[in-house]
Motif scaffolding. Structure first.
Motif, PDB file in Angstrom:
ATOM      1  N   ALA A  60      43.123 -19.983  29.960  1.00  0.00           N
ATOM      2  CA  ALA A  60      43.965 -20.604  28.696  1.00  0.00           C
ATOM      3  C   ALA A  60      43.203 -21.721  28.052  1.00  0.00           C
ATOM      4  O   ALA A  60      43.313 -21.482  26.649  1.00  0.00           O
ATOM      5  N   TYR A  61      42.407 -22.256  28.600  1.00  0.00           N
ATOM      6  CA  TYR A  61      41.504 -23.161  28.021  1.00  0.00           C
ATOM      7  C   TYR A  61      40.336 -22.752  27.335  1.00  0.00           C
ATOM      8  O   TYR A  61      40.189 -23.408  26.265  1.00  0.00           O
ATOM      9  N   VAL A  62      40.058 -21.714  27.626  1.00  0.00           N
ATOM     10  CA  VAL A  62      38.809 -20.937  27.007  1.00  0.00           C
ATOM     11  C   VAL A  62      39.447 -20.432  25.792  1.00  0.00           C
ATOM     12  O   VAL A  62      38.632 -20.615  24.648  1.00  0.00           O
ATOM     13  N   LEU A  63      40.768 -19.837  25.827  1.00  0.00           N
ATOM     14  CA  LEU A  63      41.499 -19.465  24.648  1.00  0.00           C
ATOM     15  C   LEU A  63      41.442 -20.558  23.578  1.00  0.00           C
ATOM     16  O   LEU A  63      41.478 -20.240  22.455  1.00  0.00           O
ATOM     17  N   LEU A  64      41.764 -21.608  24.135  1.00  0.00           N
ATOM     18  CA  LEU A  64      42.184 -22.885  23.127  1.00  0.00           C
ATOM     19  C   LEU A  64      40.704 -23.163  22.491  1.00  0.00           C
ATOM     20  O   LEU A  64      40.709 -23.864  21.203  1.00  0.00           O
ATOM     21  N   PHE A  65      39.563 -22.644  22.796  1.00  0.00           N
ATOM     22  CA  PHE A  65      38.469 -22.899  21.842  1.00  0.00           C
ATOM     23  C   PHE A  65      37.895 -21.640  21.290  1.00  0.00           C
ATOM     24  O   PHE A  65      37.771 -21.637  19.935  1.00  0.00           O
ATOM     25  N   VAL A  66      38.349 -20.342  21.802  1.00  0.00           N
ATOM     26  CA  VAL A  66      37.880 -19.282  21.403  1.00  0.00           C
ATOM     27  C   VAL A  66      38.710 -18.826  20.166  1.00  0.00           C
ATOM     28  O   VAL A  66      38.265 -18.543  18.928  1.00  0.00           O
ATOM     29  N   SER A  67      40.106 -19.056  20.012  1.00  0.00           N
ATOM     30  CA  SER A  67      41.091 -18.682  19.128  1.00  0.00           C
ATOM     31  C   SER A  67      40.758 -19.705  17.903  1.00  0.00           C
ATOM     32  O   SER A  67      40.898 -18.829  16.624  1.00  0.00           O
ATOM     33  N   PRO A  68      40.691 -20.755  17.959  1.00  0.00           N
ATOM     34  CA  PRO A  68      40.607 -21.506  16.768  1.00  0.00           C
ATOM     35  C   PRO A  68      39.027 -21.387  15.963  1.00  0.00           C
ATOM     36  O   PRO A  68      39.072 -21.196  14.826  1.00  0.00           O
ATOM     37  N   THR A  69      38.202 -20.831  16.961  1.00  0.00           N
ATOM     38  CA  THR A  69      36.627 -20.460  16.228  1.00  0.00           C
ATOM     39  C   THR A  69      36.878 -19.237  15.595  1.00  0.00           C
ATOM     40  O   THR A  69      36.419 -19.161  14.359  1.00  0.00           O
ATOM     41  N   LEU A  70      37.627 -18.136  16.141  1.00  0.00           N
ATOM     42  CA  LEU A  70      37.713 -17.025  15.337  1.00  0.00           C
ATOM     43  C   LEU A  70      38.834 -17.344  13.983  1.00  0.00           C
ATOM     44  O   LEU A  70      38.526 -16.574  13.097  1.00  0.00           O
ATOM     45  N   ALA A  71      39.629 -18.119  14.163  1.00  0.00           N
ATOM     46  CA  ALA A  71      40.637 -18.358  12.939  1.00  0.00           C
ATOM     47  C   ALA A  71      39.670 -18.891  11.991  1.00  0.00           C
ATOM     48  O   ALA A  71      39.846 -18.612  10.726  1.00  0.00           O
ATOM     49  N   ILE A  72      38.916 -19.901  12.135  1.00  0.00           N
ATOM     50  CA  ILE A  72      38.081 -20.658  11.050  1.00  0.00           C
ATOM     51  C   ILE A  72      37.227 -19.570  10.649  1.00  0.00           C
ATOM     52  O   ILE A  72      37.065 -19.290   9.334  1.00  0.00           O
ATOM     53  N   ALA A  73      36.447 -18.654  11.451  1.00  0.00           N
ATOM     54  CA  ALA A  73      35.629 -17.318  10.871  1.00  0.00           C
ATOM     55  C   ALA A  73      36.450 -16.546   9.876  1.00  0.00           C
ATOM     56  O   ALA A  73      35.891 -16.237   9.047  1.00  0.00           O
ATOM     57  N   GLN A  74      37.550 -16.317  10.396  1.00  0.00           N
ATOM     58  CA  GLN A  74      38.445 -15.357   9.478  1.00  0.00           C
ATOM     59  C   GLN A  74      38.730 -16.112   8.076  1.00  0.00           C
ATOM     60  O   GLN A  74      38.735 -15.595   7.219  1.00  0.00           O
ATOM     61  N   ARG A  75      38.922 -17.385   8.268  1.00  0.00           N
ATOM     62  CA  ARG A  75      39.398 -18.085   6.989  1.00  0.00           C
ATOM     63  C   ARG A  75      38.288 -18.250   6.036  1.00  0.00           C
ATOM     64  O   ARG A  75      38.401 -18.331   4.740  1.00  0.00           O
ATOM     65  N   TYR A  76      36.988 -18.131   6.519  1.00  0.00           N
ATOM     66  CA  TYR A  76      35.781 -18.143   5.549  1.00  0.00           C
ATOM     67  C   TYR A  76      35.332 -16.630   5.428  1.00  0.00           C
ATOM     68  O   TYR A  76      34.059 -16.607   4.723  1.00  0.00           O
ATOM     69  N   GLY A  77      35.967 -15.894   5.868  1.00  0.00           N
ATOM     70  CA  GLY A  77      35.720 -14.353   5.462  1.00  0.00           C
ATOM     71  C   GLY A  77      34.354 -13.701   6.338  1.00  0.00           C
ATOM     72  O   GLY A  77      33.807 -12.695   6.099  1.00  0.00           O
ATOM     73  N   LEU A  78      34.166 -14.607   7.535  1.00  0.00           N
ATOM     74  CA  LEU A  78      33.011 -13.840   8.327  1.00  0.00           C
ATOM     75  C   LEU A  78      33.468 -12.822   9.244  1.00  0.00           C
ATOM     76  O   LEU A  78      32.615 -12.245   9.828  1.00  0.00           O
ATOM     77  N   ILE A  79      34.910 -12.547   9.234  1.00  0.00           N
ATOM     78  CA  ILE A  79      35.281 -11.747  10.121  1.00  0.00           C
ATOM     79  C   ILE A  79      36.510 -11.106   9.512  1.00  0.00           C
ATOM     80  O   ILE A  79      37.434 -11.859   8.824  1.00  0.00           O
ATOM     81  N   ALA A  80      36.976  -9.833   9.771  1.00  0.00           N
ATOM     82  CA  ALA A  80      38.175  -9.242   9.089  1.00  0.00           C
ATOM     83  C   ALA A  80      39.354  -9.773   9.901  1.00  0.00           C
ATOM     84  O   ALA A  80      39.455 -10.436  11.085  1.00  0.00           O
ATOM     85  N   PRO A  81      40.554  -9.741   9.190  1.00  0.00           N
ATOM     86  CA  PRO A  81      41.789 -10.268   9.994  1.00  0.00           C
ATOM     87  C   PRO A  81      42.022  -9.624  11.047  1.00  0.00           C
ATOM     88  O   PRO A  81      41.957  -8.308  11.263  1.00  0.00           O
ATOM     89  N   ARG A  82      42.850 -10.146  12.025  1.00  0.00           N
ATOM     90  CA  ARG A  82      43.229  -9.484  13.093  1.00  0.00           C
ATOM     91  C   ARG A  82      44.198  -8.800  13.206  1.00  0.00           C
ATOM     92  O   ARG A  82      45.257  -9.017  12.452  1.00  0.00           O
ATOM     93  N   GLU A  83      44.423  -7.735  14.056  1.00  0.00           N
ATOM     94  CA  GLU A  83      45.527  -7.017  14.164  1.00  0.00           C
ATOM     95  C   GLU A  83      46.206  -7.252  15.619  1.00  0.00           C
ATOM     96  O   GLU A  83      45.555  -7.204  16.457  1.00  0.00           O
ATOM     97  N   ILE A  84      47.367  -7.853  15.486  1.00  0.00           N
ATOM     98  CA  ILE A  84      48.189  -8.039  16.961  1.00  0.00           C
ATOM     99  C   ILE A  84      49.172  -7.392  17.063  1.00  0.00           C
ATOM    100  O   ILE A  84      50.010  -6.933  16.235  1.00  0.00           O
ATOM    101  N   SER A  85      49.167  -6.649  18.131  1.00  0.00           N
ATOM    102  CA  SER A  85      50.355  -5.719  18.618  1.00  0.00           C
ATOM    103  C   SER A  85      51.762  -6.368  18.810  1.00  0.00           C
ATOM    104  O   SER A  85      51.504  -7.494  19.183  1.00  0.00           O
TER     105      SER A  85
END
Length: 463
Positions: free
Chosen positions: A351-376
């Protein structure tokens, strides 16, 4: 290159979310089930914390009571414990056995000074150098108890186990003595005392015991499930220990397994497995004070991790190996709850690893570095269920802590949740390493907690 790394990180995040989400959902459902059973007992079965009759502390004991107190490097607290116990428990049929080691002179001197010629106390010095294990020390005290019974020709009726830093309630001895008329094992609540200088580390014990010994143990008692012993404030019929000693064989040193790190926890479960009845008694005296064992818990991070490492190692790893899976379905359920420490540590770390990983990916998505995620929908549902479960757990933690210690401590309990999580992660990892070493034949030792204060001294200074 950046897209490849971020893509791999997203896949890593998804797998962690699925794995942790599945187990968190099960854990939250388990806790909600306990909450519902507790509410049912409160509202329908009227299982509340009752008041004791006045003057119970002066009641004559039905039979002799022996108290076993193992001590290693307890010079700072053992004297206060002995003096307070002898003052609080005035009954003549009480005998207190203090186990010390020859290479621990400070504890020996402190204990001898506190006894002050009271014939109800016997100081037992172990032959082996300390520390061995707490169970080994208890076995030596048990042999001294048995020798006294042979000399006197009168067996004790009950045996009570306490730690060297405990502050007992004046009514506890008579309460346990009376309860053993209908039960084979009795456990009283443990009440960690607040330490203003250690609100965070020591304070998280307040939160955990306030909820465990006001809800979880009450539910277990209501379900007549096997009850674990807390190792303090617990009493057994004398015959139970004799039977356990016989079951270990003719060469046994006593009823306790010397290599076991949580012999106290096992003790209560073994009583039930032998067909005995265990009871958890939560009552208040006529002044409204909880009849419980009070003590100070570790106030520093290394000491708290060391103590909880022993708990996780003994309950989860040794418990699985030594006790296996027996009893009724409700006992299986409680055993799973007791042994989930290593899994909880792993899930919290994820859970604490995800607290670092998820915001990092959100920032990358915000600046167009990665495509928007698809959540089931399934994963999204698990995330929201876990979030709601976290809020509910915080509410329950606040309610039970505030009920016993006041609303200010209840608010701190919510703020202390991350502290408790970090200690769980660290102790889980350390327990796994310790258990792995034990598989190679390394004998466990008494990795005990150092105690520097005693709640009885605070009570005396206020009076």
């Amino acid at each position: 290159m950046v897209e490849v790394i971020l893509g791999g990180l997203r896949m890593f995040e998804r797998e962690l979310l699925l794995f942790a989400g599945f187990w968190f959902v099960l854990g939250i459902a388990d806790e909600i089930a306990i909450d519902c059973l507790w509410l049912w007992q409160r509202l329908v079965n009227k299982r509340r914390t009752h008041r004791l009759v006045p003057d119970l502390e002066n009641r004559v004991l039905i039979g002799g009571a022996a108290v076993l107190i193992p001590a290693w490097h307890e010079a700072g607290v053992i004297g206060t414990t002995i003096r307070h116990m002898l003052t609080a428990w005035k009954q003549a049929h009480l005998r207190v056995y203090i186990g010390c080691y020859a290479n621990d002179t400070a504890t020996l001197v402190a204990a001898m000074t506190a006894i002050e010629g009271d014939r109800r106390v016997r100081l037992v010095i172990l032959d082996s150098k300390g520390p061995t294990t707490k169970a080994d020390c208890l076995n030596r005290l048990y042999r001294a108890l048995a020798d006294d019974e042979v000399r006197a020709g009168v067996p004790f009726r009950s045996v009570i186990v306490h730690d060297a830093e405990d502050m007992v309630h004046p009514a506890a001895l008579a309460l346990m003595d009376t309860a053993l008329s209908d039960a084979d094992f009795v456990q009283l609540p443990v009440r960690p005392e607040p330490q203003p200088a250690a609100r965070w580390i020591a304070g998280h014990y307040i939160d955990e015991f306030a909820e465990a010994h006001a809800k979880a143990m009450v539910v277990r008692d209501g379900l007549r499930a096997a009850l674990p012993s807390a190792g303090v404030g617990c009493a057994l019929r004398r015959k139970i220990l004799s039977d356990l000693c016989k079951e270990r064989g003719p060469g046994a040193d006593g009823p306790f397994e010397a290599e076991c790190l949580t012999e106290d926890y096992e003790l209560g479960l073994l009583v039930t497995r032998r067909g005995g009845l265990g009871r958890f008694l939560r009552l208040r005296d006529h002044d409204g004070n909880l009849v419980a064992t009070r003590s100070y818990f570790p106030s520093t991070l290394p000491e708290a991790v060391r103590q909880k490492t022993r708990w996780v190692h003994g309950i989860a790893f040794q418990g699985w190996e030594r006790l296996g899976w027996q009893g009724r379905p409700v006992d299986w359920w409680m055993a799973i709850r007791d042994r989930r420490g290593p899994l909880s540590a792993l899930l919290l770390a994820i859970a604490y690893v995800l607290l670092f990983v998820s915001p990092t990916l959100a920032i990358a998505q915000r600046y167009g570095l990665i495509a928007p995620r698809e959540i089931s929908p399934l994963l999204l549902g698990m995330v929201w269920f876990c979030f709601a479960g976290l809020i509910w757990r915080a509410v329950m933690r606040f309610a039970f802590t505030a009920r016993e210690y006041g609303w200010a401590e209840g608010l701190r309990a919510v703020a202390r949740i991350p502290v408790a999580n970090i200690i769980t992660i660290m102790s889980g990892r350390r327990a796994f390493v310790a258990y792995w070493r034990s598989l190679s034949g390394e004998m466990p030792v008494w990795e005990k907690t150092t105690h520097y204060g005693h709640p009885a001294l605070v009570r005396e200074s206020r009076s």
